[in-house]
Scaffold this motif. Structure first.
Motif: not given
Length: 507
Positions: A256, A260, A263, A265, A275
């Motif tokens: 992930q 991260k 972004e 998501n 995520m």
């Protein structure tokens, strides 16, 4: 006499000047001077031409067709996995490139930058993609909103640029190369883990089923994994002549980490924000170089039938007073019969080259099977087939031409793999101690050793083996692990061993 010159005929009355077998051969042998041999083979075999910018090479049709044959297989397979093709730009803005710190640190020395447009300097320099994670992922965050947008599975066939400074080698290490790169995003880690193994298996099939090269599937060490990724799996090949491993293709579970940074998501089925889990996986034109290194010999290239642009070359062998036209017609008919059966075949009917010259020329280019048709063959309604891999000669009735040729091509494909596996397996050395390791390394072995799996120990191995030949490193930890008896110690640190890992020098 150079291959391109005309051979002068002795008498004045000869109609045609025929080129005899001339200096077509290689100046270097594979065993005595591997590097020079390789450079010569890829040029004389018409795979590449050197370009006026160091580290860049022209891929000629003979090489490009091999790439296309692999691409046809791979593209169909990833479409079965519901992966879709796309194309992203070549250029990357510096802000985006530098977002994932570990990732860019891994690639920074190799990134090429565009700094001018015409005579004026660009306000902000623009990078050329060394790989496309940072190019693509800002848009993944835009396109992925909810669980229904997942999985997102994209692939692109493109070129990338890595401004290498260490020994550029055609196909193996070049500043620009062609590849495919798959980039996928999932809701769960399980899906990402599963796909990593599926793509690794496809890479094994490319090497073993198409290029006839044995590879080991395994996992990279923390030190050798993809910069910014969670873990890397790969297929590893080995070049017995140089005693070096070569990474054949890689499949990275990115975890992930990039999600991260960029972004990426999504809202899951319970309405919670999560995520994504991501993978990236690639193989490149390096595959072709590995094929040349493994199968080539002192006569030139040896191409596996499954990827060869031309599987069969038909050569007329007319003697004095022979029925030349009848022989030429038989050659054309043979090509037509084979082509209709889906075999890639051509006839070499050039009259200003002798049969011997043609044999050498097509051997240099690695065509798997040569068919010769002379007066005796014409009289007996047969052809003579000569295998490139082992030189075996067989007379075949034209009645059974297609099935016999298909059978021979299958045998050549299998034999190339078997011989390569036998040579590679003969280089594998199982060691338990540091002294055994150093000895095996000096003998150009592919070393399987018990290891404690500690990064500091691997760094120490690199430091302790530095020399003219380059340091040794871990190649991969094979998925198929031999039994590790209780109490086995690490070959390098003496601590308890956790796994068996392949080690050696590498490209």
């Amino acid at each position: 006499m150079a291959g391109g010159e005309k051979k002068k005929s002795g008498g004045g009355g000869k109609k045609k000047e025929v080129k005899k077998e001339t200096g077509l051969g290689l100046s270097f042998t594979k065993d005595e001077n591997f590097g020079e041999w390789y450079s010569e083979v890829v040029v004389n075999g018409e795979m590449i031409e050197y370009y006026d910018i160091s580290g860049c090479y022209i891929l000629r049709p003979w090489a490009m067709s091999i790439w296309e044959n692999m691409q046809t297989f791979f593209d169909a397979e990833i479409k079965k996995m519901k992966v879709k093709n796309c194309y992203f730009p070549l250029f990357v803005s510096p802000g985006v490139l530098q977002k994932e710190k570990d990732h860019i640190e891994g690639f920074a020395p190799e990134v090429a930058w565009v700094t001018k447009s015409g005579e004026s300097d660009l306000e902000v320099p623009i990078a050329i993609r060394p790989t496309s994670e940072t190019v693509m992922y800002p848009y993944y965050s835009k396109w992925i909103r909810g669980h229904r947008d997942l999985p997102l599975k994209l692939n692109q066939w493109c070129n990338v640029v890595r401004w290498e400074f260490s020994n550029p080698t055609p196909f193996i290490r070049s500043r620009e190369f062609l590849w495919q790169e798959g980039h996928t995003a999932f809701a769960t880690k399980e899906e990402a883990d599963t796909e990593t193994l599926i793509s690794t298996e496809l890479y094994r099939r490319i090497y073993e089923e198409f290029l006839a090269i044995p590879v080991t599937k395994g996992r990279k060490s923390e030190l050798e994994k993809f910069a910014g990724g969670l873990y890397t799996t790969s297929v590893e090949a080995f070049i017995p002549n140089t005693g070096r491993g070569i990474q054949g293709a890689t499949s990275h579970c990115l975890g992930q980490n990039f999600a991260k940074m960029f972004e990426i998501n999504f809202e899951n089925e319970k309405g919670e924000k999560s995520m994504v889990w991501q993978n990236s996986w690639a193989y490149s034109t390096r595959t072709i170089g590995v094929m040349v290194m493994v199968h080539g010999d002192n006569k030139g290239l040896v191409l596996p039938p499954k990827v060869a642009a031309l599987q069969v070359i038909v050569i007329p062998v007319p003697y004095k007073d022979a029925d030349t036209q009848g022989i030429f017609d038989a050659c054309a008919a043979t090509v037509a019969t084979l082509s209709d059966a889906g075999i890639r075949a051509e006839a070499d009917l050039r009259e200003n080259y002798s049969p011997g010259w043609k044999y050498s020329n097509w051997e240099m280019k690695g065509v798997p099977l040569r068919i010769e048709i002379g007066p005796r063959d014409l009289a007996n309604n047969q052809v003579r087939a000569v295998r490139r891999d082992n030189g075996e000669k067989t007379d075949i009735s034209r009645v059974f031409l297609v099935e016999q040729v298909k059978g021979m091509l299958d045998k050549i494909q299998q034999n190339l793999f078997d011989v390569a596996k036998q040579k590679r397996d003969a280089c594998i050395e199982v060691v338990k101690t540091w002294d055994e390791f150093v000895k095996a390394l000096g003998q150009k072995k592919l070393i399987l050793a018990p290891w404690c799996d500690e990064e500091e120990v691997e760094k120490d191995v690199k430091t302790r083996t530095k020399g003219e030949m380059g340091a040794a490193k871990s190649l991969c930890t094979p998925f198929e692990q031999p039994e590790l008896p209780e109490g086995t110690k690490c070959f390098a640190s003496g601590k308890p061993a956790k796994k068996w890992t392949y080690w050696g020098r590498s490209y």
